[in-house]
Design a protein around this motif. Sequence first.
Motif, PDB file in Angstrom:
ATOM      1  N   GLU A   1       0.829  -1.213   0.000  1.00  0.00           N
ATOM      2  CA  GLU A   1       0.000   0.000   0.000  1.00  0.00           C
ATOM      3  C   GLU A   1       0.863   1.262   0.000  1.00  0.00           C
ATOM      4  O   GLU A   1       0.550   2.239  -0.680  1.00  0.00           O
ATOM      5  CB  GLU A   1      -0.936  -0.006   1.204  1.00  0.00           C
ATOM      6  N   ARG A   2       1.966   1.243   0.726  1.00  0.00           N
ATOM      7  CA  ARG A   2       2.863   2.402   0.755  1.00  0.00           C
ATOM      8  C   ARG A   2       3.443   2.671  -0.632  1.00  0.00           C
ATOM      9  O   ARG A   2       3.553   3.822  -1.059  1.00  0.00           O
ATOM     10  CB  ARG A   2       3.961   2.191   1.786  1.00  0.00           C
ATOM     11  N   TYR A   3       3.788   1.630  -1.367  1.00  0.00           N
ATOM     12  CA  TYR A   3       4.309   1.819  -2.732  1.00  0.00           C
ATOM     13  C   TYR A   3       3.224   2.333  -3.669  1.00  0.00           C
ATOM     14  O   TYR A   3       3.481   3.159  -4.531  1.00  0.00           O
ATOM     15  CB  TYR A   3       4.945   0.528  -3.263  1.00  0.00           C
ATOM     16  N   ARG A   4       2.005   1.854  -3.500  1.00  0.00           N
ATOM     17  CA  ARG A   4       0.906   2.347  -4.335  1.00  0.00           C
ATOM     18  C   ARG A   4       0.632   3.824  -4.075  1.00  0.00           C
ATOM     19  O   ARG A   4       0.421   4.607  -5.008  1.00  0.00           O
ATOM     20  CB  ARG A   4      -0.361   1.528  -4.088  1.00  0.00           C
ATOM     21  N   LEU A   5       0.612   4.200  -2.812  1.00  0.00           N
ATOM     22  CA  LEU A   5       0.313   5.590  -2.460  1.00  0.00           C
ATOM     23  C   LEU A   5       1.439   6.547  -2.865  1.00  0.00           C
ATOM     24  O   LEU A   5       1.165   7.639  -3.359  1.00  0.00           O
ATOM     25  CB  LEU A   5       0.064   5.713  -0.954  1.00  0.00           C
ATOM     26  N   LYS A   6       2.672   6.143  -2.650  1.00  0.00           N
ATOM     27  CA  LYS A   6       3.811   7.043  -2.918  1.00  0.00           C
ATOM     28  C   LYS A   6       4.133   7.149  -4.406  1.00  0.00           C
ATOM     29  O   LYS A   6       4.347   8.246  -4.913  1.00  0.00           O
ATOM     30  CB  LYS A   6       5.034   6.531  -2.141  1.00  0.00           C
ATOM     31  N   TRP A   7       4.177   6.013  -5.116  1.00  0.00           N
ATOM     32  CA  TRP A   7       4.650   6.030  -6.496  1.00  0.00           C
ATOM     33  C   TRP A   7       3.716   5.328  -7.478  1.00  0.00           C
ATOM     34  O   TRP A   7       4.097   5.092  -8.624  1.00  0.00           O
ATOM     35  CB  TRP A   7       6.037   5.397  -6.591  1.00  0.00           C
ATOM     36  N   ASN A   8       2.511   4.987  -7.035  1.00  0.00           N
ATOM     37  CA  ASN A   8       1.529   4.342  -7.907  1.00  0.00           C
ATOM     38  C   ASN A   8       2.113   3.099  -8.597  1.00  0.00           C
ATOM     39  O   ASN A   8       1.968   2.900  -9.802  1.00  0.00           O
ATOM     40  CB  ASN A   8       0.997   5.328  -8.951  1.00  0.00           C
ATOM     41  N   THR A   9       2.801   2.286  -7.811  1.00  0.00           N
ATOM     42  CA  THR A   9       3.382   1.053  -8.321  1.00  0.00           C
ATOM     43  C   THR A   9       3.130  -0.072  -7.318  1.00  0.00           C
ATOM     44  O   THR A   9       2.859   0.192  -6.152  1.00  0.00           O
ATOM     45  CB  THR A   9       4.896   1.218  -8.585  1.00  0.00           C
ATOM     46  N   ASP A  10       3.194  -1.280  -7.775  1.00  0.00           N
ATOM     47  CA  ASP A  10       2.978  -2.437  -6.912  1.00  0.00           C
ATOM     48  C   ASP A  10       4.283  -3.171  -6.672  1.00  0.00           C
ATOM     49  O   ASP A  10       5.188  -3.147  -7.510  1.00  0.00           O
ATOM     50  CB  ASP A  10       1.994  -3.420  -7.562  1.00  0.00           C
TER      51      ASP A  10
END
Length: 96
Positions: free
Chosen positions: A68-77
């Motif tokens: 979730e942190r990667y999705r929120l920060k850089w829109n990546t999984d």
Amino acid sequence: MLRDKIIPLSLQVLIENAIKHNVISDKMPLAINVSSDYENRKIIVRNKIQPKIDASKGNGIGLANLSERYRLKWNTDIEILNNNVEFCVVIKLNFC
């Protein structure tokens, strides 16, 4: 890759996850491999699966939070791969 960014404590979460869910002993040492894929700008953390017999499965909060942190920060999984022999997590680096 030295200028690339990674979410703080990402590697710690992945290493703690491996330690929590696997048997570690003199007869069964746990090898955690951390490597990079320069061309695709990724960090890969993998370990052989050595499940604890009496341990709970866990609730997946650590990996879910990291994802979730990667999705929120850089829109990546992050990629989570489990073939029942090896557990692997791939994190894309963000170039700044």
